[in-house]
Scaffold this active site. Structure first.
Site: not given
Ligand code: AMP
Length: 302
Positions: A34, A37, A147, A149, A176, A184
């Protein structure tokens, strides 16, 4: 966009970049990509010569009964998102390749992994730390992007990168959000309309509590009361934790009193919304988009 499937092939390509004198930026993900990412990929591209992504639903960070088997895996759309974002290489990991038979090495970060999500997800950060250490060893990026988040996760990774002398600069990027403020997340797609309305209370509560802190409130209890005032009335929203902690150490505040700037305060929430576990947080003061708190942490404290 180069798509690699094996760890050895991925390492070989990344080595080529470095051997050519190019800087490498890396953003690991679990896919179902999304705009959050994509913001990491965009920053890697902006700050480095080559942007590398990974898509790997890491089984070792899921507990029994969590959503590993139903975690969304829209691979074609994800590759298109990587392409659009201008990634140079994406590693699509397979569990059997990342954890071959006989695998038995684990990375554990201690105190930072204990509170907050560590309490309700035993073993989660051990799985995260292990896979990220492996991915950093495979890609060997100059900079890696995470992120805000998942703030505790980012702090755990900063710690392991420092403790293991991985020589990578960890950068934390702002969360984000959807137009209604919801952070997100790949898991947002589990939410129906009612769940979505309940979920939007989380960022509203965080903002309300943040305004109180910005206005000079120093009582942790009063700030958390403001936060839960927004969250608690919704029957679709079950709070797992709502806490205020020191953003560097993730420790609680002595005497339940918030410190003065420049100490950074983390307000963090985890909640289940109709079965879907969501997390979000607010930093006061917010992150400076171009600076990681890792550097701030090395400055003398007042
Ligand atoms: P994930 O696929 O959930 O393991 O996340 C992969 C990376 O994307 C991690 O570093 C998360 O912190 C980052 N991430 C997930 N959601 C967001 C967001 N809404 N805004 C910024 N970074 C994000």
């Amino acid at each position: 966009l180069r798509v690699t499937r094996g760890t050895v092939e991925t390492a070989r390509w990344c080595e080529r970049y470095r051997a050519a004198g190019l800087s490498v930026g890396f953003a690991p993900t679990m896919g179902a990509l999304h705009a959050g990412h994509v913001s990491l990929f965009a920053r890697a591209r902006r700050e480095c010569d080559r942007a590398v992504a990974s898509i790997f639903v890491n089984p070792t960070q899921f507990g029994p009964g969590e959503d590993l088997s139903r975690y969304p895996r829209p691979l074609e759309a994800d590759l298109e998102a990587c392409r659009q974002a201008g990634c140079d290489l994406v590693f699509v990991g397979e569990a059997a390749d990342v954890y071959p038979p006989g695998y038995e090495t684990w990375v554990e970060v201690e105190d930072l992994a204990r509170p907050l999500c560590g309490r309700s997800r035993p073993g989660h950060f051990r799985g995260v730390a292990t896979v990220v250490a492996k991915l950093l060893a495979i890609v060997r990026p100059h900079r890696a992007y995470f992120g805000q988040k998942d703030f505790q996760q980012a702090r755990v990774i900063e710690r392991l990168a420092r403790d293991l002398d991985l020589g990578v600069e960890i950068r934390i990027c702002e969360t984000v959000r959807e137009p209604d403020g919801l952070a997100m997340s790949s898991r947002n797609r589990y939410l129906d309309a009612a769940g979505r309305r309940a979920a939007a209370r989380i960022p509203r509560g965080l903002r309300a509590a943040g305004r109180l802190v910005a206005g000079g409130e120093t009582s942790v209890a009063r700030v958390l009361a403001e936060l839960t005032r927004e969250l608690a009335p919704d029957p679709d929203l079950e709070i797992e934790y709502a806490e205020a902690r020191d953003a560097e150490s993730l420790a609680e505040f002595p005497a339940a009193t918030l410190p003065r700037p420049p100490r950074r305060i983390l307000l963090a929430v985890a909640a289940r919304v109709r079965g879907t576990r969501l997390i979000d947080n607010l930093l006061i003061p917010p992150l400076d988009a171009e600076h990681s708190p890792a550097r701030g942490a090395e400055e003398p404290r007042g």
